[in-house]
Design a protein around this motif. Structure first.
Motif, PDB file in Angstrom:
ATOM      1  N   ARG A   1     -58.882  17.437  22.834  1.00 56.68           N
ATOM      2  CA  ARG A   1     -57.831  16.445  23.142  1.00 56.68           C
ATOM      3  C   ARG A   1     -56.697  17.058  23.965  1.00 56.68           C
ATOM      4  O   ARG A   1     -56.206  16.447  24.911  1.00 56.68           O
ATOM      5  CB  ARG A   1     -57.251  15.842  21.850  1.00 56.68           C
TER       6      ARG A   1
ATOM      7  N   GLN B   1     -69.336  14.474  24.124  1.00 52.44           N
ATOM      8  CA  GLN B   1     -67.922  14.747  23.814  1.00 52.44           C
ATOM      9  C   GLN B   1     -67.713  16.239  23.539  1.00 52.44           C
ATOM     10  O   GLN B   1     -67.085  16.651  22.582  1.00 52.44           O
ATOM     11  CB  GLN B   1     -67.509  13.894  22.599  1.00 52.44           C
TER      12      GLN B   1
ATOM     13  N   HIS C   1     -54.484  10.287  15.757  1.00 50.01           N
ATOM     14  CA  HIS C   1     -55.757   9.624  15.475  1.00 50.01           C
ATOM     15  C   HIS C   1     -56.896  10.627  15.316  1.00 50.01           C
ATOM     16  O   HIS C   1     -57.715  10.513  14.406  1.00 50.01           O
ATOM     17  CB  HIS C   1     -56.053   8.647  16.623  1.00 50.01           C
ATOM     18  N   HIS C   2     -56.928  11.631  16.166  1.00 49.93           N
ATOM     19  CA  HIS C   2     -58.043  12.586  16.154  1.00 49.93           C
ATOM     20  C   HIS C   2     -57.896  13.683  15.099  1.00 49.93           C
ATOM     21  O   HIS C   2     -58.814  14.496  14.934  1.00 49.93           O
ATOM     22  CB  HIS C   2     -58.239  13.210  17.543  1.00 49.93           C
ATOM     23  N   THR C   3     -56.753  13.718  14.416  1.00 48.60           N
ATOM     24  CA  THR C   3     -56.556  14.754  13.391  1.00 48.60           C
ATOM     25  C   THR C   3     -56.306  14.157  12.009  1.00 48.60           C
ATOM     26  O   THR C   3     -56.044  14.897  11.061  1.00 48.60           O
ATOM     27  CB  THR C   3     -55.365  15.674  13.748  1.00 48.60           C
TER      28      THR C   3
ATOM     29  N   ASP D   1     -52.795   9.601  20.186  1.00 46.90           N
ATOM     30  CA  ASP D   1     -54.139  10.150  20.349  1.00 46.90           C
ATOM     31  C   ASP D   1     -54.349  11.364  19.443  1.00 46.90           C
ATOM     32  O   ASP D   1     -55.368  11.484  18.762  1.00 46.90           O
ATOM     33  CB  ASP D   1     -54.365  10.549  21.819  1.00 46.90           C
TER      34      ASP D   1
ATOM     35  N   ALA E   1     -60.294  19.411  17.862  1.00 46.76           N
ATOM     36  CA  ALA E   1     -59.278  18.442  18.297  1.00 46.76           C
ATOM     37  C   ALA E   1     -58.350  19.086  19.324  1.00 46.76           C
ATOM     38  O   ALA E   1     -57.960  18.457  20.314  1.00 46.76           O
ATOM     39  CB  ALA E   1     -58.476  17.944  17.088  1.00 46.76           C
TER      40      ALA E   1
ATOM     41  N   PRO F   1     -63.173  10.749  13.840  1.00 48.54           N
ATOM     42  CA  PRO F   1     -62.970  11.496  15.084  1.00 48.54           C
ATOM     43  C   PRO F   1     -63.199  12.995  14.913  1.00 48.54           C
ATOM     44  O   PRO F   1     -62.858  13.578  13.895  1.00 48.54           O
ATOM     45  CB  PRO F   1     -61.498  11.208  15.429  1.00 48.54           C
ATOM     46  N   LYS F   2     -63.789  13.603  15.927  1.00 47.70           N
ATOM     47  CA  LYS F   2     -64.075  15.037  15.996  1.00 47.70           C
ATOM     48  C   LYS F   2     -65.094  15.484  14.950  1.00 47.70           C
ATOM     49  O   LYS F   2     -65.059  16.623  14.482  1.00 47.70           O
ATOM     50  CB  LYS F   2     -62.786  15.873  15.869  1.00 47.70           C
TER      51      LYS F   2
END
Length: 219
Positions: A101, A177, A131-133, A128, A97, A21-22
């Protein structure tokens, strides 16, 4: 929750992409669909990166058991020809992120802004944001030797060339994104922030974001 490895069958050559992610993964996956000759505008992929309220394919996310996901799941294929991934400077990744986010998608409650976001790194009470970090090595492992190609987020053009060569199509770099990038100026990065981030992502620096793995990023 671990991101599934996303596979594309391009001219009977199976490319497996591990999405962190990211790190530009939505863009890479979309380019893989282009290389397949798939019209990604008429698939679940159209919704990638779009706020939940604006999505067209809400129902197909349940269980992700659609034909689209089945054909892009590594378990569907007997053999993988190329394993690729994309990585990013951990500080830039965390900034993304936050802007994407928190500020764009409205995930989590971070009343203290960027400062609080950094302080709570690793202890967000929100799936969320966690998950993204997550550190990159949690998705990628500890050895870059598992991958045939390791790209950085600034190398979308190289990904496009790689996919064009396999597919025989003219795959162009795609950026998706990007929501929240207009807020980047709101982040005031302090020395303290840098130290906190570098400590939290110390394994990422050890295994991934260094001159041995991506020398091109340190020129």
């Amino acid at each position: 929750y671990i991101m599934p490895r996303f596979c594309a069958n391009i001219n009977d050559i199976v490319v497996s992409f591990t999405h962190v992610p990211k790190c530009g993964g939505t863009s890479v996956k979309t380019m893989m669909l282009e290389a397949e000759g798939l019209d990604w505008h008429n698939e679940v992929s159209k919704d990638w990166g779009i706020p939940e309220k604006e999505r067209n394919y809400k129902d197909s996310y349940r269980g992700q058991a659609t034909r689209f996901y089945k054909l892009h799941d590594e378990n569907f294929y007997d053999r993988v020809h190329y394993r690729i991934c994309m990585i990013r400077d951990p500080i830039e990744r965390l900034k993304s992120a936050y802007t994407n986010r928190v500020l764009y998608h409205g995930k989590g409650s971070v009343p203290g802004g960027w400062e609080e976001f950094v302080l709570r790194l690793g202890t967000y009470n929100n799936g969320d944001l966690t998950h993204h970090t997550l550190p990159m090595y949690r998705e990628l492992g500890e050895s870059s030797n598992r991958f045939d190609k390791v790209f950085t987020i600034n190398e979308m053009d190289k990904v496009a060339k790689f996919l064009s060569k396999i597919s025989g199509r003219d795959v162009q770099p795609i950026k998706r994104q990007t929501g929240g990038s207009e807020h980047k100026d709101k982040i005031k990065l302090t020395e303290n922030d840098i130290n906190t981030i570098k400590f939290y992502y110390r394994q990422d620096y050890k295994y991934w974001w260094n001159k041995d793995v991506v020398p091109q990023a340190f020129i």
